[in-house]
Motif scaffolding. Sequence first.
Motif, PDB file in Angstrom:
ATOM      1  N   SER A 276      36.984  42.224  42.119  1.00  0.00           N
ATOM      2  CA  SER A 276      38.340  42.775  42.106  1.00  0.00           C
ATOM      3  C   SER A 276      39.280  41.987  41.207  1.00  0.00           C
ATOM      4  O   SER A 276      40.343  42.485  40.821  1.00  0.00           O
ATOM      5  CB  SER A 276      38.911  42.796  43.532  1.00  0.00           C
ATOM      6  N   LYS A 286      43.302  52.705  39.232  1.00  0.00           N
ATOM      7  CA  LYS A 286      43.633  52.343  40.606  1.00  0.00           C
ATOM      8  C   LYS A 286      42.611  51.311  41.090  1.00  0.00           C
ATOM      9  O   LYS A 286      41.436  51.605  41.217  1.00  0.00           O
ATOM     10  CB  LYS A 286      43.606  53.571  41.510  1.00  0.00           C
ATOM     11  N   LYS A 287      43.129  50.149  41.356  1.00  0.00           N
ATOM     12  CA  LYS A 287      42.243  49.054  41.703  1.00  0.00           C
ATOM     13  C   LYS A 287      42.884  48.200  42.786  1.00  0.00           C
ATOM     14  O   LYS A 287      44.059  47.851  42.697  1.00  0.00           O
ATOM     15  CB  LYS A 287      41.953  48.212  40.455  1.00  0.00           C
ATOM     16  N   THR A 288      42.126  47.870  43.813  1.00  0.00           N
ATOM     17  CA  THR A 288      42.624  47.049  44.905  1.00  0.00           C
ATOM     18  C   THR A 288      42.210  45.603  44.681  1.00  0.00           C
ATOM     19  O   THR A 288      41.022  45.301  44.578  1.00  0.00           O
ATOM     20  CB  THR A 288      42.066  47.529  46.255  1.00  0.00           C
ATOM     21  N   VAL A 347      36.375  49.664  50.023  1.00  0.00           N
ATOM     22  CA  VAL A 347      37.556  49.250  49.286  1.00  0.00           C
ATOM     23  C   VAL A 347      37.437  49.804  47.874  1.00  0.00           C
ATOM     24  O   VAL A 347      36.383  49.725  47.256  1.00  0.00           O
ATOM     25  CB  VAL A 347      37.694  47.710  49.248  1.00  0.00           C
TER      26      VAL A 347
END
Length: 353
Positions: A276, A286-288, A347
């Motif tokens: 991440s 869109k990246k957590t 996730v």
Amino acid sequence: MNWSYLKKTGTGQPGENQGNAPVLLEAVDLKKYFHVVSGLFTRSRATVKAVDGVSLSVIRGETLGLVGESGCGKSTLGRVIARLDTPTDGRIIFDGMNVTDIEGNELRNFRKRVQLIFQDPYSSLNPRMSAGAIVGEALGIHNLATGKERKRRVTELLTTVGLTEEQADRYPHEFSGGQRQRIGIARALSVNPDLIIADEPVSALDVSIQAQILNLLKRLQREFGLTYIFISHDLGVVGHVSDRIAVMYLGKIVELGEKSQILQSPRHPYTRALLSAVPVPDPGSKKTRIPLPGDIPSPFAPPPGCAFHPRCPYRMDICSTRTPELTQCEDGHFAACHLSGSDLPEVQVERLR
């Protein structure tokens, strides 16, 4: 303990993988402990378990990426495999021969076959020697070439890594960082090694130069049939050059598998957090981000149970009391976590390819 994860997925026969390529290197339950004495009047001893029971294999012709935070033990593991440091325990099997305790001429011959590329391309070069002398030094040590043949070989090596014959008489301070690293690569190539351990070879270089050095290493691997252990803290860089990836945390391997398995379906929370953190060149993606609280624990006093549990967002009670073993999640993919991959909460993390 079951050592089945030493071999790349294949026939199950010792030393073979799916393509019947032999295993070049095996590390079996490898350990390296450092005993530290401190205090002026009251002397106290502490033990740092820099490498604590690591087992892995390297297939001839592949690149095994070794990734983890600073202080996880990956550079020490590389030095132990190259026998620059003596292992505290465990075995190192190279091309079918136990090299754990060899000395003298046997050790010299082994080191000819296993070379290192170091992180800092300036401090790893002798500032009082010219580039040609640096590259040709090992040729003399191992009695591989002298006189005109040595000079010809040095010129050939410099040309192979993108330098010129005229630059052979220059000294390290006259080169850029990328050029100095090319000299280090030429030095490693000079003795025709089977295995090169590249310890953070691009971390001290500009991003544009990093790409050039990585592409050079990949080209040399194709041309000379080299095998690499590529050590880095950057999972993005490791993913670019590796066939398989091993993830280290506090002296242990916590995940091991094919590149696609590690980058697209990580099974350990630590690997997910590393993944991440890799920058993605897409502002609309869109990246957590998975933050890890605190720092890597002190190797002087590692936490009980799973060493990662104080920072793990998915920790359970068992994590603080029982150390998970590296077990198979799927074919060729291993993780040391009490949660299986399917149990980890989903996730949205940008996958690398």
